[in-house]
Design a protein around this motif. Structure first.
Motif, mmCIF file in Angstrom:
data_model
loop_
_atom_site.group_PDB
_atom_site.id
_atom_site.type_symbol
_atom_site.label_atom_id
_atom_site.label_comp_id
_atom_site.label_asym_id
_atom_site.label_seq_id
_atom_site.Cartn_x
_atom_site.Cartn_y
_atom_site.Cartn_z
ATOM 1 N N ASP A 213 39.943 25.948 26.904
ATOM 2 C CA ASP A 213 39.812 25.644 25.482
ATOM 3 C C ASP A 213 40.420 26.721 24.592
ATOM 4 N N MET A 214 40.820 27.864 25.169
ATOM 5 C CA MET A 214 41.488 28.911 24.395
ATOM 6 C C MET A 214 42.996 28.906 24.644
ATOM 7 N N GLY A 215 43.405 28.647 25.880
ATOM 8 C CA GLY A 215 44.823 28.509 26.184
ATOM 9 C C GLY A 215 45.538 29.789 26.530
ATOM 10 N N TYR A 216 44.840 30.917 26.532
ATOM 11 C CA TYR A 216 45.448 32.187 26.924
ATOM 12 C C TYR A 216 44.353 33.157 27.308
ATOM 13 N N GLY A 217 44.730 34.288 27.892
ATOM 14 C CA GLY A 217 43.757 35.274 28.320
ATOM 15 C C GLY A 217 43.090 34.881 29.623
ATOM 16 N N HIS A 218 42.019 35.611 29.962
ATOM 17 C CA HIS A 218 41.312 35.393 31.227
ATOM 18 C C HIS A 218 39.815 35.491 30.992
ATOM 19 N N GLU A 219 39.061 34.635 31.694
ATOM 20 C CA GLU A 219 37.632 34.521 31.483
ATOM 21 C C GLU A 219 36.884 34.807 32.781
ATOM 22 N N LEU A 220 35.785 35.544 32.661
ATOM 23 C CA LEU A 220 34.867 35.766 33.762
ATOM 24 C C LEU A 220 33.492 35.248 33.369
ATOM 25 N N SER A 221 32.902 34.450 34.233
ATOM 26 C CA SER A 221 31.527 34.016 34.009
ATOM 27 C C SER A 221 30.573 35.102 34.468
ATOM 28 N N GLY A 222 29.313 34.976 34.069
ATOM 29 C CA GLY A 222 28.314 35.920 34.542
ATOM 30 C C GLY A 222 28.196 35.899 36.055
ATOM 31 N N ALA A 223 28.280 34.693 36.643
ATOM 32 C CA ALA A 223 28.199 34.581 38.103
ATOM 33 C C ALA A 223 29.362 35.307 38.771
ATOM 34 N N ALA A 224 30.567 35.198 38.190
ATOM 35 C CA ALA A 224 31.723 35.882 38.770
ATOM 36 C C ALA A 224 31.577 37.397 38.655
ATOM 37 N N ILE A 225 31.028 37.872 37.550
ATOM 38 C CA ILE A 225 30.801 39.311 37.392
ATOM 39 C C ILE A 225 29.776 39.788 38.415
ATOM 40 N N ASP A 226 28.692 39.038 38.577
ATOM 41 C CA ASP A 226 27.668 39.417 39.560
ATOM 42 C C ASP A 226 28.238 39.441 40.970
ATOM 43 N N ALA A 227 29.061 38.454 41.305
ATOM 44 C CA ALA A 227 29.637 38.407 42.648
ATOM 45 C C ALA A 227 30.547 39.606 42.886
ATOM 46 N N ALA A 228 31.329 39.964 41.887
ATOM 47 C CA ALA A 228 32.209 41.123 42.031
ATOM 48 C C ALA A 228 31.399 42.406 42.151
ATOM 49 N N MET A 229 30.322 42.517 41.379
ATOM 50 C CA MET A 229 29.460 43.699 41.480
ATOM 51 C C MET A 229 28.840 43.795 42.868
ATOM 52 N N THR A 230 28.413 42.672 43.414
ATOM 53 C CA THR A 230 27.834 42.674 44.757
ATOM 54 C C THR A 230 28.856 43.117 45.793
ATOM 55 N N ALA A 231 30.088 42.631 45.638
ATOM 56 C CA ALA A 231 31.135 42.980 46.597
ATOM 57 C C ALA A 231 31.470 44.463 46.563
ATOM 58 N N TYR A 232 31.222 45.107 45.457
ATOM 59 C CA TYR A 232 31.560 46.528 45.335
ATOM 60 C C TYR A 232 30.309 47.395 45.224
ATOM 61 N N THR A 233 29.219 46.933 45.780
ATOM 62 C CA THR A 233 27.998 47.730 45.854
ATOM 63 C C THR A 233 27.977 48.499 47.172
ATOM 64 N N ARG A 234 27.807 49.800 47.074
ATOM 65 C CA ARG A 234 27.783 50.676 48.242
ATOM 66 C C ARG A 234 26.460 51.436 48.234
ATOM 67 N N GLN A 235 25.648 51.220 49.259
ATOM 68 C CA GLN A 235 24.361 51.908 49.397
ATOM 69 C C GLN A 235 23.507 51.762 48.133
ATOM 70 N N GLY A 236 23.482 50.543 47.630
ATOM 71 C CA GLY A 236 22.641 50.229 46.481
ATOM 72 C C GLY A 236 23.231 50.585 45.137
ATOM 73 N N GLN A 237 24.437 51.150 45.098
ATOM 74 C CA GLN A 237 25.071 51.544 43.845
ATOM 75 C C GLN A 237 26.390 50.807 43.680
ATOM 76 N N VAL A 238 26.639 50.309 42.492
ATOM 77 C CA VAL A 238 27.910 49.660 42.213
ATOM 78 C C VAL A 238 28.995 50.728 42.061
ATOM 79 N N ASP A 239 30.075 50.582 42.812
ATOM 80 C CA ASP A 239 31.234 51.463 42.664
ATOM 81 C C ASP A 239 32.043 50.937 41.474
ATOM 82 N N GLU A 240 31.708 51.442 40.292
ATOM 83 C CA GLU A 240 32.300 50.892 39.078
ATOM 84 C C GLU A 240 33.805 51.134 39.007
ATOM 85 N N ASP A 241 34.253 52.281 39.505
ATOM 86 C CA ASP A 241 35.696 52.541 39.506
ATOM 87 C C ASP A 241 36.425 51.481 40.323
ATOM 88 N N ALA A 242 35.946 51.225 41.540
ATOM 89 C CA ALA A 242 36.594 50.229 42.398
ATOM 90 C C ALA A 242 36.467 48.827 41.806
#
Length: 644
Positions: A213-242
């Motif tokens: 509906d916007m036609g440009y840019g990129h969108e992340l849903s909350g679920a996609a953000i959570d999934a990415a955070m889970t994928a980059y969680t190391r020993q209970g901490q999110v590796d924010e840089d990665a």
């Protein structure tokens, strides 16, 4: 040295408008005329480079028209409108991408012309010069209303949003940012410290898909953000840089980001010493990250499309019954200052159409001491001289807007460049011209229409200057030093004017080569003594702090917020950079409707010595201090959300 002379504006290579024809500049956006005169050099284009394929614009429709009528009267081959603008019945504003054929049709199609009241140029840089994905067509329908956010929702439009910061997580460790839209499109973008030399598209598998509906840019849903955070969680901490590397948010490698700080003030949990547990600290969030090209262009003159699109995106992610508060901690210095700019009028109409379910908070501005505003009365047969100090080594263009009320048709403007004993010929209303170098490239332009798309009351004369320095020998540069601008009233009635120098500073982390120009006058008090930081009505200088105001913040329905010191004596209550309430110079004559006083106040400094307030840094747990009314408005947004 021979006297300088004006040359006529050329015919626009994109619009086909003969800007030197009688009446051609009237009712138009003078920034568009200037952009075509210098081949879009201010947007990193210039002679020898092709004009953009599409131009982004923002449109105000005629009183009885709505967006579907414009869609029906046009073709996507030459006018494209994001689908989100079909969601709000009665809306008279939209953004669009247009091809040269649009301007041909405006000249030849009376029906199309009757639908469009005015339009302004957006930011004509990639990706905003490409076609939209899936734009409106006559058969398009509003976005389906499913899965939308209800209850209290906080929206933010800003730059540098650290979406995995713990300040924006709920008690289960999930993000509260339910929808995140970034308006950029390339890997090698204009984020702080970067100088892009090639452009690779962002990977939608990492940055998210383009919202249809916007036609440009990129969108992340909350679920996609959570999934990415889970994928980059190391020993209970999110590796924010990665995580941010994966999401292609390289700008978040910086420890300080404006949008992160602002969002934390609007909805964060406070600090360990001062925890905050309120509705805002639990609310759903919708965040829009401006394209860094917008942030780079601190003049703000081209933010109209991006901010309006961002506001429409936020509203499209909220259910009809949601209570939405949106903070926009950005702004400009020039403009009409009476709420009649297209963006301000659009925000006012959206707030009215939502009937109390939408509130928008905006900062009052930080330029109170910057000497970027002048105001004076012009009696008959009298003149006022302004001395505009344009700095050396300024690698960006500079702009001065001269606003006159209705009935000022007898005012003329003359310009004397630095080092020239004689001025360029005095220019009357309705005329325009370029002062060029030996090769015909414009050093400056003066565009003085009888009416302007920039506002609906009176008119605006635009004086535009080329940069004073470039690292490329072939580029055209204007002389630096004091430009003398003289306004003369040749009529029989007293009038007045406001002059606003557009913002031209450097955003956090940027290296643009911008240098803020300013007015100078022997009677303006720069001593730093007590009492020297406010205007005194009896002071004869035309330079006035009063009236220096964020021009995104003068609407009727938005809420402007000035800055104070949390702990200070009564005489030192105000942040020095903020407009004041009440106005110390309230008795000075003004154009009708001009807004100079914030609607309300919030702390932006802790005390006179410790400027700024604490908020979140880019990484979880980090704390930074930023000063400015950009920190005041999110605090009000928080209060408004809590009581909504």
């Amino acid at each position: 040295m021979s006297a300088p002379t004006w040359q006529p504006l050329p015919t626009g290579e994109f619009t086909g408008i003969d800007w030197s024809a009688p009446g051609a500049i009237n009712g138009q956006d003078p920034y568009l005329a200037w952009a075509e005169a210098d081949h879009f050099a201010g947007y990193r284009r210039g002679p020898g480079k092709k004009p953009p394929k599409w131009l982004p614009i923002v449109i105000e429709l005629s009183a009885q028209a709505e967006v579907p009528a414009l869609v029906a009267a046009s073709r996507t081959a030459w006018l494209q409108i994001p689908r989100v603008y079909l969601n709000v019945p009665g809306l008279r504003f939209c953004s669009a991408r247009v091809r040269p054929r649009f301007f041909d049709k405006l000249r030849s199609d009376a029906h199309l012309r009757s639908l469009i009241q005015r339009f302004e140029l957006g930011l004509p840089v990639a990706p905003h010069t490409h076609a939209l994905i899936d734009p409106c067509t006559p058969t398009s329908q509003p976005t389906p209303a499913h899965g939308l956010l209800g209850g209290k929702v906080l929206g933010l439009i800003d730059g540098g949003l650290a979406l995995a910061n713990s300040a924006f997580l709920d008690r289960h460790g999930h993000t509260r940012i339910r929808h995140f839209w970034r308006q950029d499109a390339y890997e090698n973008g204009n984020w702080p410290g970067n100088q892009p030399r090639h452009r690779e598209p962002l990977d939608p598998a990492r940055a998210g898909p383009t919202p249809h509906d916007m036609g440009y840019g990129h969108e992340l849903s909350g679920a996609a953000i959570d999934a990415a955070m889970t994928a980059y969680t190391r020993q209970g901490q999110v590796d924010e840089d990665a995580l941010y590397q994966h999401l292609q948010l390289w700008d978040l490698s910086k420890p300080v980001n404006h949008g992160t700080h602002v969002l934390s003030l609007a909805c964060g949990p406070g600090s360990p010493l001062h925890p905050v547990h309120d509705d805002a600290s639990r609310a759903d969030l919708v965040a829009v990250q401006l394209d860094w090209s917008n942030v780079l262009d601190t003049s703000g003159g081209a933010m109209n499309v991006s901010v309006l699109d961002g506001l429409m995106y936020i509203l499209a992610r909220c259910a009809p019954g949601a209570q939405v508060v949106v903070n926009i901690s950005w702004g400009t210095l020039a403009g009409p200052h009476d709420g009649s700019s297209i963006l301000e009028a659009a925000m006012d109409q959206l707030i009215a159409l939502y009937g109390g379910r939408l509130q928008v908070t905006v900062p009052a501005g930080n330029a109170y001491q910057s000497r970027t505003h002048a105001n004076a009365t012009l009696p008959p047969n009298q003149a006022v001289n302004l001395h505009w100090r344009v700095q050396p080594d300024d690698r960006t263009q500079s702009f001065l807007e001269l606003w006159l009320p209705d009935g000022a048709q007898d005012v003329t403007i003359s310009v004397t460049p630095p080092g020239h004993p004689q001025p360029l010929p005095a220019m009357p209303m309705g005329q325009a011209g370029l002062w060029t170098d030996a090769h015909g490239a414009p050093l400056c332009g003066l565009i003085f229409p009888a009416s302007t798309a920039l506002g609906t009351q009176g008119t605006c004369a635009l004086l535009a200057l080329a940069p004073t320095f470039s690292r490329h020998a072939a580029d055209t540069t204007a002389p630096f030093g004091p430009w003398k601008v003289t306004l003369t009233n040749t009529g029989a009635s007293t009038t007045l004017f406001d002059a606003y120098i557009e913002r031209d500073d450097v955003a956090i982390g940027q290296n643009t080569g911008a240098r803020q120009s300013y007015f100078e006058d022997a009677d303006y008090d720069t001593s730093g003594n007590l009492g020297s930081f406010v205007d005194h009505p009896g002071n004869s200088t035309p330079i006035r702090r009063s009236g220096t105001f964020n021009s995104l913040s003068t609407g009727q329905n938005t809420v402007s917020v000035g800055g104070t010191r949390r702990a200070a004596s009564p005489s030192g209550h105000f942040a020095l950079y903020s407009p004041r309430k009440p106005d110390p110079d309230a008795g000075r004559p003004e154009r009708p409707g001009v807004k100079k006083v914030p609607d309300t106040l919030q702390p932006s400094d802790d005390n006179p010595t410790l400027w700024g307030v604490l908020g979140a840094g880019s990484r979880s747990g980090s704390v930074i201090r930023l000063a400015g009314t950009s920190s005041s408005s999110p605090q009000l947004a928080r209060q408004r959300l809590n009581v909504a």
